[in-house]
Design a protein around this motif. Structure first.
Motif, mmCIF file in Angstrom:
data_model
loop_
_atom_site.group_PDB
_atom_site.id
_atom_site.type_symbol
_atom_site.label_atom_id
_atom_site.label_comp_id
_atom_site.label_asym_id
_atom_site.label_seq_id
_atom_site.Cartn_x
_atom_site.Cartn_y
_atom_site.Cartn_z
ATOM 1 N N SER A 117 0.835 -1.194 0.000
ATOM 2 C CA SER A 117 0.000 0.000 0.000
ATOM 3 C C SER A 117 0.869 1.242 0.000
ATOM 4 N N VAL A 118 0.449 2.213 -0.788
ATOM 5 C CA VAL A 118 1.071 3.527 -0.804
ATOM 6 C C VAL A 118 -0.029 4.541 -0.518
ATOM 7 N N VAL A 119 0.252 5.497 0.347
ATOM 8 C CA VAL A 119 -0.734 6.519 0.708
ATOM 9 C C VAL A 119 -0.173 7.881 0.341
ATOM 10 N N LEU A 120 -1.000 8.711 -0.287
ATOM 11 C CA LEU A 120 -0.592 10.064 -0.645
ATOM 12 C C LEU A 120 -1.118 11.055 0.372
ATOM 13 N N ALA A 121 -0.253 11.937 0.832
ATOM 14 C CA ALA A 121 -0.630 13.021 1.743
ATOM 15 C C ALA A 121 -0.477 14.339 0.995
ATOM 16 N N ASP A 122 -1.542 15.078 0.892
ATOM 17 C CA ASP A 122 -1.542 16.373 0.203
ATOM 18 C C ASP A 122 -0.850 17.400 1.097
ATOM 19 N N VAL A 123 0.395 17.733 0.755
ATOM 20 C CA VAL A 123 1.185 18.601 1.625
ATOM 21 C C VAL A 123 0.564 19.984 1.784
ATOM 22 N N GLN A 124 -0.183 20.411 0.790
ATOM 23 C CA GLN A 124 -0.779 21.742 0.826
ATOM 24 C C GLN A 124 -1.953 21.822 1.812
ATOM 25 N N ASP A 145 3.213 0.868 3.276
ATOM 26 C CA ASP A 145 4.609 0.592 2.926
ATOM 27 C C ASP A 145 5.360 1.861 2.561
ATOM 28 N N VAL A 146 4.664 2.784 1.895
ATOM 29 C CA VAL A 146 5.271 4.040 1.453
ATOM 30 C C VAL A 146 4.234 5.148 1.593
ATOM 31 N N VAL A 147 4.676 6.332 2.012
ATOM 32 C CA VAL A 147 3.816 7.515 2.008
ATOM 33 C C VAL A 147 4.447 8.560 1.098
ATOM 34 N N LEU A 148 3.666 9.077 0.175
ATOM 35 C CA LEU A 148 4.119 10.169 -0.671
ATOM 36 C C LEU A 148 3.579 11.480 -0.106
ATOM 37 N N VAL A 149 4.463 12.343 0.348
ATOM 38 C CA VAL A 149 4.070 13.705 0.701
ATOM 39 C C VAL A 149 4.058 14.465 -0.613
ATOM 40 N N VAL A 163 5.079 18.604 7.369
ATOM 41 C CA VAL A 163 4.156 17.523 7.027
ATOM 42 C C VAL A 163 4.856 16.168 7.115
ATOM 43 N N CYS A 164 6.102 16.091 6.664
ATOM 44 C CA CYS A 164 6.860 14.834 6.777
ATOM 45 C C CYS A 164 6.972 14.407 8.238
ATOM 46 N N ALA A 165 7.234 15.353 9.118
ATOM 47 C CA ALA A 165 7.338 15.053 10.543
ATOM 48 C C ALA A 165 5.996 14.596 11.102
ATOM 49 N N SER A 166 4.920 15.207 10.635
ATOM 50 C CA SER A 166 3.585 14.824 11.078
ATOM 51 C C SER A 166 3.274 13.398 10.650
ATOM 52 N N VAL A 167 3.581 13.069 9.407
ATOM 53 C CA VAL A 167 3.355 11.708 8.900
ATOM 54 C C VAL A 167 4.137 10.702 9.730
ATOM 55 N N LYS A 168 5.402 10.996 9.984
ATOM 56 C CA LYS A 168 6.259 10.107 10.754
ATOM 57 C C LYS A 168 5.765 9.920 12.188
ATOM 58 N N SER A 169 5.087 10.927 12.724
ATOM 59 C CA SER A 169 4.581 10.823 14.094
ATOM 60 C C SER A 169 3.485 9.776 14.210
ATOM 61 N N PHE A 170 2.832 9.462 13.085
ATOM 62 C CA PHE A 170 1.770 8.455 13.089
ATOM 63 C C PHE A 170 2.256 7.088 12.604
ATOM 64 N N SER A 172 6.101 5.746 12.289
ATOM 65 C CA SER A 172 7.533 6.050 12.352
ATOM 66 C C SER A 172 8.381 5.157 11.456
ATOM 67 N N GLU A 173 7.868 3.988 11.073
ATOM 68 C CA GLU A 173 8.650 3.026 10.284
ATOM 69 C C GLU A 173 8.490 3.216 8.783
ATOM 70 N N VAL A 174 7.491 3.960 8.357
ATOM 71 C CA VAL A 174 7.186 4.045 6.934
ATOM 72 C C VAL A 174 8.224 4.873 6.187
ATOM 73 N N GLU A 175 8.444 4.539 4.921
ATOM 74 C CA GLU A 175 9.325 5.333 4.062
ATOM 75 C C GLU A 175 8.527 6.500 3.496
ATOM 76 N N VAL A 176 9.006 7.709 3.717
ATOM 77 C CA VAL A 176 8.317 8.915 3.263
ATOM 78 C C VAL A 176 9.088 9.518 2.094
ATOM 79 N N LEU A 177 8.383 9.744 0.983
ATOM 80 C CA LEU A 177 8.989 10.336 -0.206
ATOM 81 C C LEU A 177 8.334 11.674 -0.504
ATOM 82 N N LYS A 178 9.136 12.662 -0.841
ATOM 83 C CA LYS A 178 8.630 13.990 -1.191
ATOM 84 C C LYS A 178 8.443 14.035 -2.706
#
Length: 203
Positions: A117-124, A145-149, A163-170, A172-178
């Motif tokens: 699973s990949v989840v997209l987070a709308d940084v705006q 498995d992956v979060v796209l900011v 936003v990356c820090a916020s995602v990681k707070s929920f 912490s193990e996921v790979e975050v890509l900008k």
């Protein structure tokens, strides 16, 4: 067979990502069969018209949320696609209020494949949406498995890092890509989303 769930709230860029993934898989990796399941709340899909316009076949699920009222129908739909199309990959775009981990757990009860699973987070809009939907967005990130900011081209670097820090707070193990799916994703990002272990040998 591989299964990818592309989650995220409405307008986060899911359809744009799916188009890029599907074309990369077919045109670069040489994967010949990619099935797409598109789910919208309501009787008429919107994104499926975009996908069909790009030459991709869409199996639509309508009139309900796939992780709630439509959960009973999803295994039947997947089973039908496997029997009729025998795809190498299935990509699913659930509705923007779905929890990808619930879909993943539901499917893995019925099928031998492992879902990514990949989840997209709308940084705006992330911080504003988080205040309004504090029970929705964090759970969308759960076990992904992956979060796209995503949409990083629209905000400053400080906002991206916040936003990356916020995602990681929920999670912490996921790979975050900008990312900015509008501008196109590079090959390494696409490969990370799919999982290197799922890329055909030599590709």
């Amino acid at each position: 067979m591989n299964f990818l769930i592309v989650g995220g709230f409405l307008g986060a860029g899911k359809t744009s990502l799916i188009l890029q993934l599907a074309h990369y898989m077919v045109n670069t990796l040489g994967i010949t069969k990619v099935a797409i399941i598109e789910n919208e709340i309501g009787k008429v899909g919107i994104d499926d018209q975009v996908l069909k316009g790009a030459g991709l076949q869409v199996k639509g699920l309508f009139a309900g949320c796939v992780c709630c009222t439509m959960a009973g129908d999803l295994p039947d739909t997947v089973d039908q696609i496997i029997r009729e199309e025998n795809p190498d990959w299935i990509i699913m775009e659930p509705t923007g209020i779905a929890f990808p981990y619930s879909i993943k757990e539901n499917l893995e009860k019925f099928f031998p494949f492992v879902c990514r699973s990949v989840v997209l987070a709308d940084v705006q809009r992330w911080m504003k949406l988080l205040k309004a939907m504090s029970h929705l967005l964090p759970f969308q990130l759960s076990k992904s498995d992956v979060v796209l900011v995503n949409k990083c081209d629209l905000v400053d670097k400080e906002t991206v890092e916040e936003v990356c820090a916020s995602v990681k707070s929920f999670n912490s193990e996921v790979e975050v890509l900008k990312t900015s799916t509008k501008d196109g994703l590079d090959e390494q990002t696409l490969r990370t989303i799919l999982g290197e272990e799922n890329i055909p040998n030599g590709k």
